[in-house]
Write a protein that holds these residues in place. Structure first.
Motif, PDB file in Angstrom:
ATOM      1  N   ALA A 199       0.741  -1.069  -0.005  1.00 27.89           N
ATOM      2  CA  ALA A 199      -0.010   0.114  -0.014  1.00 27.89           C
ATOM      3  C   ALA A 199       0.970   1.317  -0.142  1.00 27.89           C
ATOM      4  O   ALA A 199       1.622   1.417   0.984  1.00 27.89           O
ATOM      5  N   ASP A 200       0.790   1.793  -1.130  1.00 30.55           N
ATOM      6  CA  ASP A 200       1.787   3.224  -1.167  1.00 30.55           C
ATOM      7  C   ASP A 200       0.767   4.196  -0.760  1.00 30.55           C
ATOM      8  O   ASP A 200      -0.021   4.854  -1.654  1.00 30.55           O
ATOM      9  N   GLU A 201       0.754   4.750   0.301  1.00 29.38           N
ATOM     10  CA  GLU A 201       0.183   5.745   0.794  1.00 29.38           C
ATOM     11  C   GLU A 201       0.861   7.049   1.121  1.00 29.38           C
ATOM     12  O   GLU A 201       0.465   7.683   2.131  1.00 29.38           O
ATOM     13  N   VAL A 232       8.061  11.277   3.632  1.00 27.67           N
ATOM     14  CA  VAL A 232       7.595  12.734   4.173  1.00 27.67           C
ATOM     15  C   VAL A 232       7.529  13.817   2.857  1.00 27.67           C
ATOM     16  O   VAL A 232       7.175  14.821   3.082  1.00 27.67           O
ATOM     17  N   SER A 233       7.898  13.307   1.765  1.00 27.54           N
ATOM     18  CA  SER A 233       8.256  14.115   0.579  1.00 27.54           C
ATOM     19  C   SER A 233       6.947  14.918   0.099  1.00 27.54           C
ATOM     20  O   SER A 233       6.651  16.186   0.024  1.00 27.54           O
ATOM     21  N   LYS A 234       5.778  14.265   0.124  1.00 31.86           N
ATOM     22  CA  LYS A 234       4.512  14.967  -0.343  1.00 31.86           C
ATOM     23  C   LYS A 234       3.888  15.344   0.975  1.00 31.86           C
ATOM     24  O   LYS A 234       3.498  16.503   0.901  1.00 31.86           O
ATOM     25  N   ALA A 241      14.240  15.885   1.207  1.00 33.14           N
ATOM     26  CA  ALA A 241      14.932  15.323   2.304  1.00 33.14           C
ATOM     27  C   ALA A 241      15.282  13.809   2.124  1.00 33.14           C
ATOM     28  O   ALA A 241      16.202  13.236   2.990  1.00 33.14           O
ATOM     29  N   ARG A 242      14.355  13.097   1.277  1.00 35.52           N
ATOM     30  CA  ARG A 242      14.662  11.712   0.938  1.00 35.52           C
ATOM     31  C   ARG A 242      14.521  10.901   2.091  1.00 35.52           C
ATOM     32  O   ARG A 242      15.592  10.031   2.511  1.00 35.52           O
ATOM     33  N   ILE A 243      13.607  11.061   2.850  1.00 29.27           N
ATOM     34  CA  ILE A 243      13.258  10.208   3.913  1.00 29.27           C
ATOM     35  C   ILE A 243      11.729   9.433   3.550  1.00 29.27           C
ATOM     36  O   ILE A 243      10.950  10.195   3.461  1.00 29.27           O
TER      37      ILE A 243
HETATM   38  C1  LIG Z   1       6.558  10.746  -4.778  1.00 27.19           C
HETATM   39  C2  LIG Z   1       6.090   9.170  -4.867  1.00 27.19           C
HETATM   40  C3  LIG Z   1       6.587   8.094  -4.067  1.00 27.19           C
HETATM   41  C4  LIG Z   1       7.868   8.203  -3.566  1.00 27.19           C
HETATM   42  O1  LIG Z   1       8.844   9.493  -3.391  1.00 27.19           O
HETATM   43  P1  LIG Z   1      10.015   9.375  -2.602  1.00 27.19           P
HETATM   44  O2  LIG Z   1      10.254  11.122  -2.555  1.00 27.19           O
HETATM   45  O3  LIG Z   1      10.926   8.742  -2.920  1.00 27.19           O
HETATM   46  O4  LIG Z   1       9.419   9.449  -1.094  1.00 27.19           O
HETATM   47  C5  LIG Z   1       6.311   7.128  -4.084  1.00 27.19           C
HETATM   48  N1  LIG Z   1       4.884   6.739  -4.494  1.00 27.19           N
HETATM   49  C6  LIG Z   1       4.385   7.644  -5.376  1.00 27.19           C
HETATM   50  C7  LIG Z   1       3.045   7.042  -5.948  1.00 27.19           C
HETATM   51  C8  LIG Z   1       4.857   8.793  -5.326  1.00 27.19           C
HETATM   52  O5  LIG Z   1       4.117   9.798  -6.182  1.00 27.19           O
END
Ligand SMILES: *Cc1c(COP(=O)(O)O)cnc(C)c1O
Length: 395
Positions: A199-201, A232-234, A241-243
């Motif tokens: 689950a990519d949430e 934490v990106s979005k 931060a790349r975390i």
């Molecule tokens: C942006 C994104 C990620 C991961 O991005 P990171 O910057 O590596 O955390 C993962 N899945 C989806 C669907 C995204 O849009």
């Protein structure tokens, strides 16, 4: 000399495909509004910078492979506040959600295993399929249904090799948000057919129009088969931060993930300290970001909907949408916008949606828009797009 055959075959990112034309337009002195890249533009919480400034070690050392205890505690608390309970030994801090995805694939997949996933999908997933040797089994979804899918759609793709289902919810690139009923439906199938759920949430809170958060983490009866991907990106406008994090109650998976984390030693020490600050920003920060994205969604959707021939359901979350345009080849149209069109020296760049599909031939007449510009810029960009379309169709 030989290089990796499987990577040689991989296609370049569709999000950046038209970059050369955008660069040329810029060289001509044109302003290009970017609707192609999903890079949030809101201000990163101040706490992030405060934590980074106050980090003054004599030597910057490797940290524990699974993450610094303060950050693991912050992530644990963030989940507990949502009503999802993880112990500290079920959380791995990763270098972005990206690394969490790679580790989830590596932990679960044997070469040739199939992963189901709704298409169109986040194009970086293709890289993880190649890395792990998993076979991509797309469940095609359509603009006309707001990119939702049914039980039958999933069942039609299940084979004896099906190992997992991967879902971006809220969805990049579609803006689709699953209801809890749909989540339960997927969970029931996963139990029945003994599948893992990835689950990519990473867009979890970005759900519009008063929708509740829908997470696989809310269901207790799939705990042993669930891997949650987080970042934490979005959520905190902190892509640099790349975390990220991988969370699972499956001991075998966690044990493999631990080895993979040990193999890359540790994530950036200073960024982990910064990320502790991000989690301090709290709910108000996140809901404010969500509200801004909702306003932007309204602008984009409102303007697009006035164009005859455009097919697009109202996006429910994240900060993307895919729309069908009344042209046969959207890539050509988008290229033309960059090479041959401008209004007062300005034009737009968006992504052809074709690159988000695995099934050949799909998405040719679709555009993917990321609405990560402020409201005045966004309105201008969509108006330029609409006028460009009018002119293009007139020719
Ligand atoms: C942006 C994104 C990620 C991961 O991005 P990171 O910057 O590596 O955390 C993962 N899945 C989806 C669907 C995204 O849009």
């Amino acid at each position: 000399m030989d290089v990796s055959t499987k990577f040689k075959k991989m296609e370049a990112s569709s999000v950046r495909k038209l970059s050369i034309f955008a660069d040329e337009a810029k060289k001509k002195g044109r302003k290009v509004y970017h609707l192609n890249i999903g890079q949030p533009d809101l201000a990163t919480p101040q706490q992030y910078f405060d934590h980074i400034r106050s980090f003054q070690p004599k030597t910057t050392e490797y940290m524990p492979s699974l993450g610094i205890p303060e950050l693991i505690a912050s992530i644990q608390k963030y989940y507990a506040d949502l009503g999802i309970h993880f112990t500290k030994k079920q959380i791995a801090v990763t270098c972005g959600g990206t690394e969490a995805l790679v580790f989830a694939f590596l932990a679960i997949i044997n070469e040739g295993d199939e992963i189901l996933l709704p298409e169109p999908f986040y194009s970086n997933y293709a890289t993880f399929f190649t890395i792990s040797g998993a076979i991509c089994a797309p469940i095609t979804t359509y603009a006309e249904n707001g990119f939702h899918f049914t039980k039958e759609d999933i069942l039609a793709r299940i084979t004896p090799r099906t190992k997992a289902i991967l879902i971006s919810n809220p969805g990049n690139p579609t803006g689709m948000v699953m209801t809890m009923d749909e989540i339960k439906m997927v969970a029931d199938i996963a139990r029945k057919y003994d599948l893992y759920i990835i689950a990519d949430e990473v867009y979890r809170e970005f759900v519009f129009d008063g929708r509740p958060i829908s997470s696989f983490g809310f269901l207790p009866d799939i705990e042993d088969r669930l891997v949650i991907i987080d970042s934490v990106s979005k959520r905190y406008n902190a892509c640099g931060a790349r975390i990220g994090a991988l969370l699972t109650k499956n001991k075998e998976i966690f044990s493999i993930v631990t080895k993979l984390c040990q193999g890359r030693l540790s994530c950036s020490t200073i960024e982990q300290h910064g990320a502790v600050g991000l989690y301090e920003a709290g709910k108000a920060y996140i809901t404010d970001a969500r509200d801004q994205y909702q306003k932007r969604r309204d602008i984009v959707y409102g303007l697009l909907h006035q164009i005859t021939g455009v097919i697009c359901e109202k996006p429910e979350g994240a900060f993307y949408l895919i729309a069908k345009l009344p042209v046969d080849n959207v890539e050509k149209f988008l290229t033309w916008l960059l090479t041959d069109f401008e209004i007062n020296g300005e034009t737009v760049m968006a992504a052809p949606a074709e690159g988000f599909y695995q099934t050949k031939g799909l998405g040719k007449n679709e555009i993917r828009i990321a609405y990560v510009l402020d409201e005045p810029e966004l309105s201008k960009a969509i108006i330029i797009l609409a006028k460009g379309l009018e002119r293009y169709l007139g020719n």
